[in-house]
Design a protein around this motif. Structure first.
Motif, PDB file in Angstrom:
ATOM      1  N   GLU A 189      -1.527   9.350   5.240  1.00 27.61           N
ATOM      2  CA  GLU A 189      -0.738   9.991   4.168  1.00 27.61           C
ATOM      3  C   GLU A 189      -1.215   9.491   2.799  1.00 27.61           C
ATOM      4  O   GLU A 189      -1.209  10.232   1.812  1.00 27.61           O
ATOM      5  CB  GLU A 189       0.773   9.739   4.372  1.00 27.61           C
ATOM      6  CG  GLU A 189       1.294   8.621   3.528  1.00 27.61           C
ATOM      7  CD  GLU A 189       2.621   7.989   3.925  1.00 27.61           C
ATOM      8  OE1 GLU A 189       3.119   7.244   3.093  1.00 27.61           O
ATOM      9  OE2 GLU A 189       3.136   8.219   5.041  1.00 27.61           O
ATOM     10  N   VAL A 190      -1.656   8.233   2.749  1.00 28.11           N
ATOM     11  CA  VAL A 190      -2.158   7.670   1.491  1.00 28.11           C
ATOM     12  C   VAL A 190      -3.496   8.333   1.146  1.00 28.11           C
ATOM     13  O   VAL A 190      -3.737   8.735  -0.002  1.00 28.11           O
ATOM     14  CB  VAL A 190      -2.315   6.132   1.593  1.00 28.11           C
ATOM     15  CG1 VAL A 190      -2.762   5.544   0.264  1.00 28.11           C
ATOM     16  CG2 VAL A 190      -1.022   5.480   2.052  1.00 28.11           C
ATOM     17  N   HIS A 196       4.102  -1.517   3.494  1.00 28.67           N
ATOM     18  CA  HIS A 196       4.238  -0.197   2.882  1.00 28.67           C
ATOM     19  C   HIS A 196       5.199  -0.301   1.703  1.00 28.67           C
ATOM     20  O   HIS A 196       6.235  -0.961   1.795  1.00 28.67           O
ATOM     21  CB  HIS A 196       4.759   0.813   3.910  1.00 28.67           C
ATOM     22  CG  HIS A 196       4.607   2.230   3.467  1.00 28.67           C
ATOM     23  ND1 HIS A 196       5.437   2.807   2.537  1.00 28.67           N
ATOM     24  CD2 HIS A 196       3.707   3.182   3.799  1.00 28.67           C
ATOM     25  CE1 HIS A 196       5.056   4.060   2.329  1.00 28.67           C
ATOM     26  NE2 HIS A 196       4.003   4.308   3.083  1.00 28.67           N
ATOM     27  N   GLN A 209      -0.817   4.023  -6.253  1.00 26.83           N
ATOM     28  CA  GLN A 209      -1.339   2.708  -6.657  1.00 26.83           C
ATOM     29  C   GLN A 209      -2.605   2.965  -7.492  1.00 26.83           C
ATOM     30  O   GLN A 209      -3.427   3.811  -7.131  1.00 26.83           O
ATOM     31  CB  GLN A 209      -1.672   1.869  -5.425  1.00 26.83           C
ATOM     32  CG  GLN A 209      -2.015   0.434  -5.755  1.00 26.83           C
ATOM     33  CD  GLN A 209      -2.113  -0.446  -4.509  1.00 26.83           C
ATOM     34  OE1 GLN A 209      -2.483   0.042  -3.445  1.00 26.83           O
ATOM     35  NE2 GLN A 209      -1.806  -1.713  -4.638  1.00 26.83           N
ATOM     36  N   PRO A 219      -6.798   2.282  -2.688  1.00 27.80           N
ATOM     37  CA  PRO A 219      -7.170   3.500  -3.430  1.00 27.80           C
ATOM     38  C   PRO A 219      -8.612   3.465  -3.941  1.00 27.80           C
ATOM     39  O   PRO A 219      -9.253   4.510  -4.067  1.00 27.80           O
ATOM     40  CB  PRO A 219      -6.176   3.531  -4.596  1.00 27.80           C
ATOM     41  CG  PRO A 219      -5.573   2.187  -4.670  1.00 27.80           C
ATOM     42  CD  PRO A 219      -5.655   1.588  -3.316  1.00 27.80           C
ATOM     43  N   PHE A 230       0.860  -1.184   0.000  1.00 27.09           N
ATOM     44  CA  PHE A 230       0.000   0.000   0.000  1.00 27.09           C
ATOM     45  C   PHE A 230       0.897   1.235   0.000  1.00 27.09           C
ATOM     46  O   PHE A 230       2.068   1.173   0.349  1.00 27.09           O
ATOM     47  CB  PHE A 230      -0.959   0.015   1.204  1.00 27.09           C
ATOM     48  CG  PHE A 230      -0.281   0.266   2.525  1.00 27.09           C
ATOM     49  CD1 PHE A 230       0.340  -0.765   3.210  1.00 27.09           C
ATOM     50  CD2 PHE A 230      -0.248   1.545   3.063  1.00 27.09           C
ATOM     51  CE1 PHE A 230       0.983  -0.530   4.420  1.00 27.09           C
ATOM     52  CE2 PHE A 230       0.386   1.790   4.276  1.00 27.09           C
ATOM     53  CZ  PHE A 230       1.001   0.745   4.954  1.00 27.09           C
ATOM     54  N   GLY A 231       0.334   2.346  -0.445  1.00 26.00           N
ATOM     55  CA  GLY A 231       1.103   3.586  -0.508  1.00 26.00           C
ATOM     56  C   GLY A 231       0.528   4.473  -1.599  1.00 26.00           C
ATOM     57  O   GLY A 231      -0.507   4.155  -2.188  1.00 26.00           O
ATOM     58  N   CYS A 232       1.238   5.571  -1.864  1.00 23.46           N
ATOM     59  CA  CYS A 232       0.769   6.506  -2.871  1.00 23.46           C
ATOM     60  C   CYS A 232       1.049   5.942  -4.257  1.00 23.46           C
ATOM     61  O   CYS A 232       1.995   5.196  -4.438  1.00 23.46           O
ATOM     62  CB  CYS A 232       1.516   7.839  -2.754  1.00 23.46           C
ATOM     63  SG  CYS A 232       1.468   8.480  -1.092  1.00 23.46           S
ATOM     64  N   TYR A 267      -4.522  10.781  -2.380  1.00 28.93           N
ATOM     65  CA  TYR A 267      -5.652  10.633  -3.316  1.00 28.93           C
ATOM     66  C   TYR A 267      -6.628  11.797  -3.198  1.00 28.93           C
ATOM     67  O   TYR A 267      -7.221  12.226  -4.190  1.00 28.93           O
ATOM     68  CB  TYR A 267      -6.354   9.285  -3.108  1.00 28.93           C
ATOM     69  CG  TYR A 267      -5.488   8.149  -3.617  1.00 28.93           C
ATOM     70  CD1 TYR A 267      -5.410   7.854  -4.973  1.00 28.93           C
ATOM     71  CD2 TYR A 267      -4.700   7.407  -2.748  1.00 28.93           C
ATOM     72  CE1 TYR A 267      -4.585   6.842  -5.446  1.00 28.93           C
ATOM     73  CE2 TYR A 267      -3.869   6.389  -3.207  1.00 28.93           C
ATOM     74  CZ  TYR A 267      -3.817   6.117  -4.561  1.00 28.93           C
ATOM     75  OH  TYR A 267      -2.987   5.130  -5.029  1.00 28.93           O
ATOM     76  N   THR A 293       0.207   4.835   8.755  1.00 30.06           N
ATOM     77  CA  THR A 293       0.581   5.540   7.517  1.00 30.06           C
ATOM     78  C   THR A 293      -0.588   5.709   6.534  1.00 30.06           C
ATOM     79  O   THR A 293      -0.412   6.317   5.490  1.00 30.06           O
ATOM     80  CB  THR A 293       1.740   4.801   6.804  1.00 30.06           C
ATOM     81  OG1 THR A 293       1.497   3.408   6.874  1.00 30.06           O
ATOM     82  CG2 THR A 293       3.072   5.110   7.416  1.00 30.06           C
TER      83      THR A 293
END
Ligand SMILES: NC(=O)c1ccc[n+]([C@@H]2O[C@H](COP(=O)([O-])OP(=O)(O)OC[C@H]3O[C@@H](n4cnc5c(N)ncnc54)[C@H](O)[C@@H]3O)[C@@H](O)[C@H]2O)c1
Length: 310
Positions: free
Chosen positions: A297-298, A211, A178, A185, A174-176, A302, A294
């Protein structure tokens, strides 16, 4: 001469890996065919150590010189593979085969380390306990079958031609950045748009979340270690059911959940769980991030994108 060739570097994980190695001063060539999930204008495009080649790994006819080839390029969405797996076979199996062929044609001293980014999904599911790297592979859907098949080519090319490799089997990232077809997301985008979120079955499928930066750091640590011709599991042990993840996101966004429960799909695994004893013991790697710490932040990533586009 590049330090790294990264394939699929305009996708979710590959783009984070490129950010990491550029920060460390390495020179990188990114080969990506730019599918519907790929990102443009990530931010590193004008970096003096970055080069880009738009190409399909199953079709390239020349592999430039490099020390390390990290293969992220793949079709990666299970649901698409259940609809039609042809493209999965081409990219995930023929693509790996073509890269290995190019490496074997090189003189031994010119061959890069072949790093295959695989997935914990190659094991299939497990109700209790965890899979270790010694367990046999029993993929449940066409996507994971192509990833398992690719691994077999990597072992065979090591045995037959002496190509050095590392294979990693990582759990759900997971994270920014995706693509919003994947659970996290997708929930965030549905919540932002006021749409209801579809949950397959009762949402009880369990996934272990890692992450994306932890995953990329583990890959680089393995490259920089002396370990070769090994398989490593990567995960954080951060397990949660899909419904728990969905509810966590709605709670953090302070939005009342709008859920629509639909029938289960075939080929979906009940629970993935892997042991990370080997990577901890061999290179002293441990994940740093937890989902609950975290996820905000994700969500912000979005939300900013959504507000910019609306
Ligand atoms: N996302 C996860 O949770 C996860 C977990 C474990 C392993 N993996 C593996 O990590 C890798 C990267 O996953 P991701 O989530 O970043 O995927 P992604 O779908 O976001 O990105 C894949 C990238 O590869 C490119 N690509 C696909 N086929 C190609 C081809 N034939 N030639 C050149 N480029 C091609 C796409 O254009 C895209 O930019 C995949 O191999 C996947 O199997 C992903």
């Amino acid at each position: 001469m590049y330090d790294f060739i990264v394939t699929g570097g305009c996708g979710f994980i590959g783009s984070h890996f490129i950010e990491l190695i550029l920060k460390k001063g390495f020179r990188v060539l990114n080969i990506d065919k730019m599918t519907y999930v790929s990102w443009e204008n990530i931010g590193f495009e004008n970096h003096p150590h970055y080069s880009f080649l738009k190409a399909d790994i199953s079709e390239i006819s020349n592999l430039p010189k490099c020390d390390y080839l990290i293969n992220f390029a793949a079709e990666s969405f299970v649901d698409n593979s259940i609809e039609n797996s042809e493209e999965f076979f081409r990219s995930n199996v023929n693509g790996v085969h073509n890269l290995l062929e190019h490496i074997r044609m090189k003189a031994k001293f010119d061959r890069p380390l072949f790093f295959q980014v695989s997935t914990d999904e190659v094991y299939g599911d497990i109700i209790d306990g965890v899979f270790t790297e010694e367990d046999y592979l029993k993929p449940s859907n066409p996507y994971s079958a192509t990833k398992a098949a690719a691994e077999q080519f990597v072992y065979a090319y090591n045995r037959t031609y002496g190509i050095d490799y590392i294979i990693t089997r990582c759990s759900n990232n997971f994270g920014c950045r995706q693509y919003p077809e994947k659970l996290i997301p997708k929930v965030i985008m549905s919540a932002l748009a006021g749409r209801s979120m579809t949950i397959h079955g009762d949402g009880s499928y369990v996934r272990s979340w890692v992450h994306v930066e932890d995953h990329c750091e583990a890959i680089l640590a393995l490259v920089e270690s002396e370990k070769r011709n090994q398989v490593y599991n990567i995960c954080s042990g951060d397990e949660a059911s899909n419904l728990e993840v969905v509810n966590l996101i709605y709670e953090r966004m302070n939005i009342e959940p709008k859920l629509q429960f639909v029938e289960n799909r075939w080929g979906q695994d009940l629970r993935y769980a892997i042991s990370t004893n080997k990577i901890e013991k061999d290179i002293n790697w441990k994940s740093r991030f937890k989902l609950k710490e975290t996820i905000d932040e994700v969500i912000k990533f979005y939300k900013d994108k959504y507000e910019k586009n609306s």
